[in-house]
Enzyme design. Structure first.
Site, PDB file in Angstrom:
ATOM      1  N   LYS A 176       0.869  -1.181   0.000  1.00  0.00           N
ATOM      2  CA  LYS A 176       0.000   0.000   0.000  1.00  0.00           C
ATOM      3  C   LYS A 176       0.898   1.220   0.000  1.00  0.00           C
ATOM      4  O   LYS A 176       2.034   1.169   0.470  1.00  0.00           O
ATOM      5  CB  LYS A 176      -0.882   0.024   1.245  1.00  0.00           C
ATOM      6  CG  LYS A 176      -2.135   0.841   1.088  1.00  0.00           C
ATOM      7  CD  LYS A 176      -3.195   0.052   0.358  1.00  0.00           C
ATOM      8  CE  LYS A 176      -4.490   0.802   0.220  1.00  0.00           C
ATOM      9  NZ  LYS A 176      -5.587  -0.087  -0.174  1.00  0.00           N
TER      10      LYS A 176
ATOM     11  N   ASP B 197      -6.919   4.340  -4.627  1.00  0.00           N
ATOM     12  CA  ASP B 197      -7.549   4.128  -3.318  1.00  0.00           C
ATOM     13  C   ASP B 197      -8.182   5.469  -2.942  1.00  0.00           C
ATOM     14  O   ASP B 197      -8.351   6.351  -3.801  1.00  0.00           O
ATOM     15  CB  ASP B 197      -6.492   3.663  -2.292  1.00  0.00           C
ATOM     16  CG  ASP B 197      -7.138   3.173  -0.994  1.00  0.00           C
ATOM     17  OD1 ASP B 197      -7.798   2.129  -1.016  1.00  0.00           O
ATOM     18  OD2 ASP B 197      -6.993   3.853   0.037  1.00  0.00           O
TER      19      ASP B 197
HETATM   20  P1  NAD Z   1     -13.086   7.877  -2.520  1.00  0.00           P
HETATM   21  O1  NAD Z   1     -12.057   8.911  -2.289  1.00  0.00           O
HETATM   22  O2  NAD Z   1     -13.599   7.641  -3.885  1.00  0.00           O
HETATM   23  O3  NAD Z   1     -14.346   8.159  -1.564  1.00  0.00           O
HETATM   24  C1  NAD Z   1     -14.189   8.333  -0.187  1.00  0.00           C
HETATM   25  C2  NAD Z   1     -15.519   8.709   0.429  1.00  0.00           C
HETATM   26  O4  NAD Z   1     -15.327   8.820   1.843  1.00  0.00           O
HETATM   27  C3  NAD Z   1     -16.056  10.053  -0.048  1.00  0.00           C
HETATM   28  O5  NAD Z   1     -17.461   9.984  -0.189  1.00  0.00           O
HETATM   29  C4  NAD Z   1     -15.705  10.984   1.121  1.00  0.00           C
HETATM   30  O6  NAD Z   1     -16.566  12.094   1.223  1.00  0.00           O
HETATM   31  C5  NAD Z   1     -15.888  10.052   2.291  1.00  0.00           C
HETATM   32  N1  NAD Z   1     -15.223  10.544   3.486  1.00  0.00           N
HETATM   33  C6  NAD Z   1     -13.969  11.048   3.584  1.00  0.00           C
HETATM   34  N2  NAD Z   1     -13.733  11.468   4.839  1.00  0.00           N
HETATM   35  C7  NAD Z   1     -14.868  11.224   5.551  1.00  0.00           C
HETATM   36  C8  NAD Z   1     -15.253  11.422   6.887  1.00  0.00           C
HETATM   37  N3  NAD Z   1     -14.421  11.989   7.766  1.00  0.00           N
HETATM   38  N4  NAD Z   1     -16.503  11.035   7.269  1.00  0.00           N
HETATM   39  C9  NAD Z   1     -17.354  10.491   6.399  1.00  0.00           C
HETATM   40  N5  NAD Z   1     -17.037  10.271   5.108  1.00  0.00           N
HETATM   41  C10 NAD Z   1     -15.810  10.618   4.690  1.00  0.00           C
HETATM   42  O7  NAD Z   1     -12.453   6.529  -1.901  1.00  0.00           O
HETATM   43  P2  NAD Z   1     -12.815   5.030  -2.255  1.00  0.00           P
HETATM   44  O8  NAD Z   1     -11.872   4.571  -3.303  1.00  0.00           O
HETATM   45  O9  NAD Z   1     -14.276   4.908  -2.442  1.00  0.00           O
HETATM   46  O10 NAD Z   1     -12.364   4.299  -0.896  1.00  0.00           O
HETATM   47  C11 NAD Z   1     -13.233   4.212   0.231  1.00  0.00           C
HETATM   48  C12 NAD Z   1     -12.753   3.069   1.121  1.00  0.00           C
HETATM   49  O11 NAD Z   1     -12.746   1.844   0.388  1.00  0.00           O
HETATM   50  C13 NAD Z   1     -11.337   3.218   1.679  1.00  0.00           C
HETATM   51  O12 NAD Z   1     -11.279   2.605   2.944  1.00  0.00           O
HETATM   52  C14 NAD Z   1     -10.502   2.407   0.710  1.00  0.00           C
HETATM   53  O13 NAD Z   1      -9.287   1.959   1.264  1.00  0.00           O
HETATM   54  C15 NAD Z   1     -11.456   1.253   0.459  1.00  0.00           C
HETATM   55  N6  NAD Z   1     -11.181   0.506  -0.771  1.00  0.00           N
HETATM   56  C16 NAD Z   1     -11.164   1.123  -1.982  1.00  0.00           C
HETATM   57  C17 NAD Z   1     -10.929   0.369  -3.121  1.00  0.00           C
HETATM   58  C18 NAD Z   1     -10.983   0.976  -4.506  1.00  0.00           C
HETATM   59  O14 NAD Z   1     -10.957   0.209  -5.469  1.00  0.00           O
HETATM   60  N7  NAD Z   1     -11.100   2.281  -4.666  1.00  0.00           N
HETATM   61  C19 NAD Z   1     -10.663  -1.006  -3.020  1.00  0.00           C
HETATM   62  C20 NAD Z   1     -10.706  -1.611  -1.766  1.00  0.00           C
HETATM   63  C21 NAD Z   1     -10.967  -0.837  -0.640  1.00  0.00           C
END
Ligand code: NAD
Length: 422
Positions: free
Chosen positions: A107, A147
């Site tokens: 990561k 991510d």
């Molecule tokens: P993203 O940046 O697209 O979206 C993040 C979301 O979280 C947004 O809606 C944002 O407003 C919200 N957020 C941020 N801070 C916040 C807070 N303090 N309180 C409430 N909401 C908050 O990110 P993503 O890619 O959707 O990732 C979200 C989660 O999923 C993370 O934990 C990431 O590690 C995990 N994840 C992502 C992927 C991927 O393919 N993108 C894969 C596996 C896991």
């Protein structure tokens, strides 16, 4: 200290040891797997549009490459730190092993707020980070992906920077240095929604197992970015009703259902769910209390805590985010009979379709979306089956512990056969 302030890596280690205890993992393997292999920190300067230089700190933590090249996303967020990235890297190792994907775990991230920069400044940050990582990443060595805070465009900048630093004859060959690219630049159909799609496949598998009907079920999602948004839209297509959404800007609710597609358009334009005209504004502190059958944390880690776990009214928590549930909260949820579908299984869809993208790039092929979705579902359902079976065999209640046990057994077998060098 509140439980959400506990070190994320300490949480990851606690989960690891629980799984390791179930299969009597040797102390030798425990010591190897309880630390990342490599911890890379780079400090690099970037020229901002006001003419000043700013030094950024970036990380790449390579946890394990026993099963294949290091693999994992890069996160752009002000809170990114070594402890967090170590935890996230270890979770990637378990995810690959659990889903039987020939990748290891890694990561990375940069501690900064991508929304505070102009697009050209952001591009320079991403390109300079890639340059600073240099040969620490590589298409058969360590493969980043998007991510939190990063996206397909960030991946294209990383790929282009890496390709331009490679020799001319190698340039076409290195596209798979990153996954999660745009379709035009070598991305895979279905990668943009892969994590959300995987969340829904896992939920369907659980629903079949316990006799739960997704059609008509109410859903609450924290985070409406890549993962939360896709999850909401796909669940809506399956007949579920989105009743509450929270993000960094606020929280909204509507018992009759919030249209996930309209909300996606709104978020694309306004950057947050706040102000969405198709729902009621609620106090973010009340968000966790909103009744919903399914709760999907899809934002940051340590969101379901000892403070709010007692208020949650869901039947199941589906960990779309990485590490959204604290150790204390998990105990409370278990006592209250609320199921937790663990992150290393539930959000592995992104990793799996990243692997498909990498394979397509390697053989210069383009699969179609139905094919990608079919293979994703088969891969995830096999992993779900393995967790259900081992949970029964070991007579263990926690799905997380059973998932770790499946992953660690696979790593254990490979270590037993390969030994350690020399
Ligand atoms: P993203 O940046 O697209 O979206 C993040 C979301 O979280 C947004 O809606 C944002 O407003 C919200 N957020 C941020 N801070 C916040 C807070 N303090 N309180 C409430 N909401 C908050 O990110 P993503 O890619 O959707 O990732 C979200 C989660 O999923 C993370 O934990 C990431 O590690 C995990 N994840 C992502 C992927 C991927 O393919 N993108 C894969 C596996 C896991």
């Amino acid at each position: 200290m509140s439980d959400s302030a506990t070190s994320l890596f300490a949480t990851a280690l606690d989960q690891f040891h629980r799984g390791a205890n179930l299969i009597d993992l040797s102390s030798d393997l425990r010591s190897i797997l309880s630390q990342p292999k490599n911890e890379i920190i780079v400090n690099f300067p970037v020229r901002l549009n006001n003419g000043k230089y700013q030094v950024f700190r970036g990380y790449r933590i390579q946890h394990s490459n026993l099963l294949g090249p290091y693999k994992g996303g890069v996160r752009f967020h002000p809170m990114v730190n070594l402890d967090e990235v170590k935890a996230l890297a270890s979770w990637m190792t378990w995810k690959s092993a659990l889903c039987d994907i020939p990748f290891g775990g890694a990561k990375g991230g940069i501690s900064f707020d991508p929304n505070a920069l102009e697009v050209d400044e952001l591009e320079r940050v991403v390109r300079r980070f890639t340059h600073a990582l240099g040969s620490n990443i590589g298409p058969d060595h360590d493969i980043p992906a998007p991510d939190l805070g990063s996206n397909a465009q960030s991946m294209v900048w990383m790929m282009d920077t890496y390709a331009n630093s490679a020799g001319a004859a190698e340039r076409q060959n290195v596209k798979r240095i990153v996954t999660g690219k745009t379709m035009e630049t070598g991305g895979s159909p279905g990668r943009d929604k892969a994590t959300g799609q995987g969340v829904v496949f896992c939920l369907q598998h659980w629903a079949d197992e316990v006799g739960f009907d997704l059609a008509g079920a109410s859903v609450s999602i924290q985070g409406f970015g890549n993962v939360g948004g896709a999850t909401g839209r796909i669940l809506q297509v399956h007949g579920a009703r989105l009743v509450a959404v929270a993000d960094h800007g606020g929280a909204i609710s509507d018992e009759d259902g919030i249209d996930a597609f309209d909300l996606t358009d709104w978020v694309r334009e306004h950057g947050t769910v706040a102000g969405f005209p198709g729902a009621m504004w609620i106090d973010p502190d009340d968000y966790w209390r909103v009744p919903a059958d399914i709760l999907v944390p899809a934002a940051l880690e340590n969101q379901v805590t000892a403070e709010n776990a007692g208020q949650i009214q869901a039947q199941v928590i589906v960990e779309a985010a990485n590490g959204p549930t604290t150790l204390e909260a998990e105990k409370i949820l278990t006592e209250r009979g609320i199921e937790v579908l663990p992150d290393i299984l539930v959000n592995a869809g992104g990793l799996i379709v990243s692997y498909f993208e990498w394979l397509q790039n390697r053989s210069a092929e383009r699969w179609d979306l139905d094919d990608v979705d079919y293979r994703l579902r088969e891969t995830l359902w096999r992993a779900c089956d393995a967790v259900v079976d081992l949970r029964t065999d070991l007579d263990v209640d926690s799905r997380r512990d059973a998932a770790y046990a499946v992953a660690l057994r696979r790593l254990q077998v490979v270590y037993e056969q390969r030994g350690i060098f020399p």
